[in-house]
Motif scaffolding. Structure first.
Motif, mmCIF file in Angstrom:
data_model
loop_
_atom_site.group_PDB
_atom_site.id
_atom_site.type_symbol
_atom_site.label_atom_id
_atom_site.label_comp_id
_atom_site.label_asym_id
_atom_site.label_seq_id
_atom_site.Cartn_x
_atom_site.Cartn_y
_atom_site.Cartn_z
ATOM 1 N N THR A 52 21.667 117.596 8.257
ATOM 2 C CA THR A 52 20.916 117.741 9.507
ATOM 3 C C THR A 52 21.715 117.125 10.638
ATOM 4 O OG1 THR A 52 19.771 115.659 9.114
ATOM 5 C CG2 THR A 52 18.660 117.647 8.373
ATOM 6 N N ARG A 53 21.547 117.702 11.844
ATOM 7 C CA ARG A 53 22.289 117.210 12.994
ATOM 8 C C ARG A 53 21.650 115.933 13.550
ATOM 9 N NH1 ARG A 53 26.308 120.119 15.630
ATOM 10 N NH2 ARG A 53 26.132 122.078 14.539
ATOM 11 N N ARG A 54 20.337 115.962 13.666
ATOM 12 C CA ARG A 54 19.663 114.810 14.262
ATOM 13 C C ARG A 54 18.389 114.529 13.491
ATOM 14 N NH1 ARG A 54 19.425 115.525 20.395
ATOM 15 N NH2 ARG A 54 21.651 115.453 20.153
ATOM 16 N N PRO A 55 18.227 113.411 12.775
ATOM 17 C CA PRO A 55 19.235 112.362 12.617
ATOM 18 C C PRO A 55 20.407 112.855 11.770
ATOM 19 C CG PRO A 55 17.427 111.980 11.117
ATOM 20 C CD PRO A 55 17.025 113.136 11.974
ATOM 21 N N ALA A 56 21.571 112.286 11.985
ATOM 22 C CA ALA A 56 22.761 112.789 11.318
ATOM 23 C C ALA A 56 22.740 112.401 9.847
ATOM 24 C CB ALA A 56 24.004 112.235 12.002
ATOM 25 N N LEU A 57 22.317 113.342 9.017
ATOM 26 C CA LEU A 57 22.211 113.068 7.583
ATOM 27 C C LEU A 57 23.032 114.091 6.830
ATOM 28 C CD1 LEU A 57 18.452 112.377 6.782
ATOM 29 C CD2 LEU A 57 20.383 110.842 6.469
ATOM 30 N N SER A 58 23.605 113.679 5.716
ATOM 31 C CA SER A 58 24.280 114.637 4.866
ATOM 32 C C SER A 58 24.269 114.110 3.445
ATOM 33 C CB SER A 58 25.714 114.853 5.338
ATOM 34 O OG SER A 58 26.436 115.553 4.357
ATOM 35 N N PHE A 59 23.608 114.815 2.562
ATOM 36 C CA PHE A 59 23.682 114.429 1.160
ATOM 37 C C PHE A 59 23.407 115.644 0.291
ATOM 38 C CE2 PHE A 59 19.099 114.318 0.394
ATOM 39 C CZ PHE A 59 18.589 114.097 1.674
ATOM 40 N N LYS A 60 23.747 115.494 -0.992
ATOM 41 C CA LYS A 60 23.481 116.608 -1.896
ATOM 42 C C LYS A 60 22.553 116.148 -3.004
ATOM 43 C CE LYS A 60 27.616 115.812 -4.612
ATOM 44 N NZ LYS A 60 28.750 116.409 -5.283
ATOM 45 N N LEU A 61 21.723 117.086 -3.437
ATOM 46 C CA LEU A 61 20.746 116.780 -4.478
ATOM 47 C C LEU A 61 20.960 117.715 -5.650
ATOM 48 C CD1 LEU A 61 17.408 116.493 -2.467
ATOM 49 C CD2 LEU A 61 18.657 114.645 -3.571
ATOM 50 N N ASP A 62 20.662 117.224 -6.827
ATOM 51 C CA ASP A 62 20.644 118.090 -7.994
ATOM 52 C C ASP A 62 19.555 119.143 -7.771
ATOM 53 O OD1 ASP A 62 21.624 117.736 -11.140
ATOM 54 O OD2 ASP A 62 19.746 118.847 -10.896
ATOM 55 N N HIS A 63 19.791 120.376 -8.218
ATOM 56 C CA HIS A 63 18.822 121.439 -7.929
ATOM 57 C C HIS A 63 17.470 121.209 -8.589
ATOM 58 C CE1 HIS A 63 20.152 122.632 -11.886
ATOM 59 N NE2 HIS A 63 19.160 123.484 -11.956
ATOM 60 N N ARG A 64 17.413 120.285 -9.569
ATOM 61 C CA ARG A 64 16.132 120.049 -10.237
ATOM 62 C C ARG A 64 15.251 119.062 -9.485
ATOM 63 N NH1 ARG A 64 19.152 118.540 -15.718
ATOM 64 N NH2 ARG A 64 20.514 117.715 -14.111
ATOM 65 N N VAL A 65 15.824 118.379 -8.487
ATOM 66 C CA VAL A 65 15.085 117.291 -7.851
ATOM 67 C C VAL A 65 13.782 117.752 -7.191
ATOM 68 C CG1 VAL A 65 15.155 115.556 -6.034
ATOM 69 C CG2 VAL A 65 17.075 115.796 -7.586
ATOM 70 N N PRO A 66 13.804 118.830 -6.351
ATOM 71 C CA PRO A 66 12.536 119.194 -5.680
ATOM 72 C C PRO A 66 11.426 119.520 -6.678
ATOM 73 C CG PRO A 66 14.388 120.356 -4.704
ATOM 74 C CD PRO A 66 14.923 119.662 -5.907
ATOM 75 N N LEU A 67 11.768 120.280 -7.720
ATOM 76 C CA LEU A 67 10.744 120.662 -8.694
ATOM 77 C C LEU A 67 10.175 119.425 -9.389
ATOM 78 C CD1 LEU A 67 9.272 122.954 -10.181
ATOM 79 C CD2 LEU A 67 11.083 122.858 -11.899
ATOM 80 N N MET A 68 11.074 118.538 -9.855
ATOM 81 C CA MET A 68 10.622 117.346 -10.580
ATOM 82 C C MET A 68 9.793 116.439 -9.677
ATOM 83 S SD MET A 68 11.338 117.589 -13.637
ATOM 84 C CE MET A 68 12.210 118.829 -14.551
ATOM 85 N N THR A 69 10.222 116.314 -8.434
ATOM 86 C CA THR A 69 9.461 115.497 -7.487
ATOM 87 C C THR A 69 8.065 116.063 -7.315
ATOM 88 O OG1 THR A 69 11.538 115.143 -6.356
ATOM 89 C CG2 THR A 69 9.555 114.444 -5.203
#
Lengths: 349, 351
Positions: free
Chosen positions: B12-29
């Motif tokens: 994201t530009r603002r706030p300046a964030l950059s990270f990567k997640l395992d593709h299973r994270v959203p489902l498990m969350t």
């Protein structure tokens, strides 16, 4: 000297200077002398003042009419012998565990022996209202042994056999399960708690020669196995692949080592209840002086472990006169600081 | 893991964030959150005075249910207790996750910082020596004992810098000494006090109220974000000290900060509910098994699993043998340990 002997998976540093062989041979009788001296001290100390001559007379020239002789023969000698045997067994069991798992933090507790023994004793007290040390010993030995077999079985599943990580995790999980069951029983049954809370600390008081006699055969087999396996464990300590390459049948050596540990630690917990820290600390102290060869580590652990536990028992009786502190408390109070000093001194990383 | 895009890249530009997640994270969350909500509502509705799920939701949101008792039962008795259980679980799981990566040791749990040993001794001293003062000052005694011992271990392990392995080993030594002191105290007191101490040492959320939640919140609000936003540093430290240093981590400072976070989370949690164990050990393992080892994903999932575990354990312990209550600390090990054993068996070839 083994500068990194406390670091995981690095038990054998590349350049190890062993003390000369003559010194190692000479050390054994000296340690044996220290053990005997400690046992004599233990026998001489106690609530009743008995002078050294009477103590000696009671041992070599027993007179059943003499009260002092009776005290020595039925109370103090069994106590000293129990402490020596249990200390020797725990230290050797710890040394083998550390060699077997190549993990310097391993001790007999890792196989769940103490948790299993405690659960069996607490369960038996709760269900069958047992209340003699002899019956406790039977349940403790059975519980500890079965738990160790379960942990070893779970930790050896899958290809590759028993790896240190699998053994450690299996031991932790099974111990946690059994400990919580033990706690549950003690929380909801006050009689059981009252009955076992002193046993659970670990003590060598009030043990008699009959109990020792029952335990002795297992101890002798365990210690014998450990002494015979010394050379193989040293090789195993270099890593499974190297040991196999050198022509070792690693599966059998691991199995026999595990049997020795179960016998030694099982008998210890049966005789004295769960006593911690001897199996962890003594092998480190020994390794510091004699190097990494298990042919020497095992006999030295035996003698120094025995001496340590006898002395802990004596100190526990001296510091809290007229009552006493159980030896299970003393091993932690004395062994803990020694262990911390050893860590500060030797772990450079 | 055969998906063509194993990673979700978040930028994201603002706030300046950059990270990567395992593709299973959203489902498990999502699964963990849903389960948590279901158990929360079910839990709050169950008991000697049952309330339907719909009425539970209405009561929580302050809507009219036509029964004045509901407000008392839900908002005063059951909801705060459930929330304390959940929050404690989250805090302990995150603390455990930090310790396992910091020490690179699969067996590490919050206990090894000595917090539990110190807090236990503090609590036992109070319960045995000053039984009259215990109810109000128990959390304070436990917290100060825990923090004090954690600092002591750090200082004793310091020698030309810190070292995770020395911390673990010194922690083991000191915990043994403190345990012995605790045993001496417990051997010399009467059985009633021993049993009260044992109850505390097991850990239970029995009769916890909004006050307890309020005591937890400041710690949670400050330290949980620190734990979650440290994912990058944990990833680096988990690769080993040399690599982490090479990647530009200020290793010593990072480690001290993370250690402090773990100690704070653990100390605050167990000061309110007693020495609940095992959550901090098992939740991070489960999370890694579910969403992989990258901490951006595994830390939040571990937290959610921890919360779910304690919440569910309290629910089971409260209802299974009602009216007898089994402390949550026991149920956690009874549920958690077999599950852990199953995992060991299931992945026996991979370890």
């Amino acid at each position: 000297m083994a500068t990194s002997s406390i670091l995981p998976n690095r038990q054998v540093p590349p350049a190890t200077r062993l003390p000369p062989r003559s010194l190692l041979v000479l050390g054994l009788p000296i340690c044996l002398g220290a053990l005997l001296l400690a046992m004599l001290t233990s026998i001489a100390f106690g609530a009743a003042e008995i002078n050294a001559t009477t103590v000696w007379q009671a041992i070599v020239n027993f007179n059943p009419e003499n009260t002092n002789h009776l005290i020595i023969q039925t109370l103090r000698m069994p106590r000293a012998v129990t402490a020596a045997l249990v200390g020797a067994a725990l230290a050797v069991a710890g040394a083998i565990m550390q060699g077997l798992t190549r993990n310097p933090l391993a001790d007999p507790g890792l196989l769940g022996i103490e948790a299993g023994a405690a659960f069996a004793v607490v369960g038996a007290v709760f269900l069958f209202q047992i209340n003699s040390l002899g019956t406790y010993a039977v349940f403790a030995f059975a519980g500890g042994g079965l738990t160790a077999i379960a942990v070893y079985g779970l930790g050896s599943a899958g290809h590759g056999g028993p790896t240190p990580l699998k053994l450690t995790l299996a031991g932790a999980a099974i111990s946690a399960l059994l400990s919580s069951l033990t706690t549950a029983i003690m929380l909801f049954n006050q009689r059981t708690l009252e009955e076992v809370r002193f046993w659970l600390v670990g003590s060598v008081a009030g043990r008699d020669f009959a109990l020792i006699g029952q335990a002795l055969p297992y101890l002798v087999i365990g210690l014998g196995l450990a002494l015979v396996l010394g050379r193989q464990i040293t090789t195993l300590n270099l890593g499974d692949d190297i040991a196999k390459g050198l022509g070792q049948s690693t599966v059998w050596i691991k199995t026999f080592s595990a049997i020795a540990v179960v016998l030694l630690a099982g008998v210890s917990v049966a005789l004295a209840g769960p006593i911690g820290f001897v199996g962890l600390v003594i092998p480190h102290v020994v390794r510091f002086f004699v190097g990494v060869d298990y042919r020497w580590i095992v006999p030295y652990s035996m003698l120094i472990g025995g001496t340590f536990l006898v002395l802990c028992d004596v100190i526990g009786r001296v510091v809290a006169r007229p009552s006493e502190l159980a030896v299970g408390v003393m091993t932690a109070l004395i062994g803990g600081p020694v262990f911390i000093a050893l860590v500060r001194w030797k772990v450079k990383r | 893991m055969n998906s063509p895009y194993p990673w979700l890249i978040v930028r994201t530009r603002r706030p300046a964030l950059s990270f990567k997640l395992d593709h299973r994270v959203p489902l498990m969350t999502a699964i963990a959150l849903t389960l948590t909500l279901i158990i929360l509502i079910w839990n709050v509705g169950t008991g000697e005075y049952p309330i339907s799920p719909l009425n539970v939701i209405k009561t929580i949101f302050g809507l009219e249910t036509g029964n004045g008792d509901y407000t008392f039962v839900v908002n005063t008795l059951r909801l705060p207790r459930a929330l304390v259980a959940w929050l404690v679980g989250v805090m302990l799981a995150l603390a455990g996750g930090i310790m396992q990566s910091l020490t690179r040791n699969a067996l590490a749990s919050p206990d090894i910082t000595g917090v539990t040993a110190g807090a236990s001794l503090g609590a036992v001293v109070l319960l045995v020596v000053f039984p009259a003062a215990s109810v109000i000052s128990l959390p304070a005694a436990a917290l100060s004992g825990g923090l004090l011992v954690a600092v002591l271990i750090y200082v004793m392990a310091w020698r030309h810098g810190d070292s995770p392995i020395r911390l673990i080993l010194v922690g083991i030594g000191l915990a043994a000494v403190l345990g012995a002191a605790q045993t001496i105290l417990l051997l010399r007191t009467d059985i009633e006090r021993v049993q009260r101490a044992l109850y505390w040492l097991t850990g239970s959320v029995y009769a916890r109220s909004w006050e307890h939640l309020a005591a937890l919140l400041p710690w949670a609000i400050v330290l949980i974000p620190v734990a979650l936003f440290s994912a990058r540093h944990l990833n680096a430290l988990n690769l080993g000290e040399e690599v982490a240093r090479g990647l530009g981590s200020a290793v010593q400072w990072q480690r001290a900060l993370l250690l402090l976070t773990s100690v704070g989370l653990t100390g605050a949690a167990i000061s309110q509910v007693g020495a609940i164990g095992f959550v901090g050990l098992i939740a991070p393992h489960l999370a890694r098994r579910l969403v992989g080892p990258a901490h951006e994903g595994s830390m939040p999932v571990a937290g959610l699993i921890g919360g779910l575990l304690v919440l569910a354990s309290d629910f089971v312990g409260r209802t299974l043998f009602a009216p007898i209550e089994v402390p949550a600390g026991i149920i956690i090990a009874l549920i958690g340990a077999p599950f852990f054993i199953y995992l060991l068996w299931r992945y026996r070839g991979a370890l």
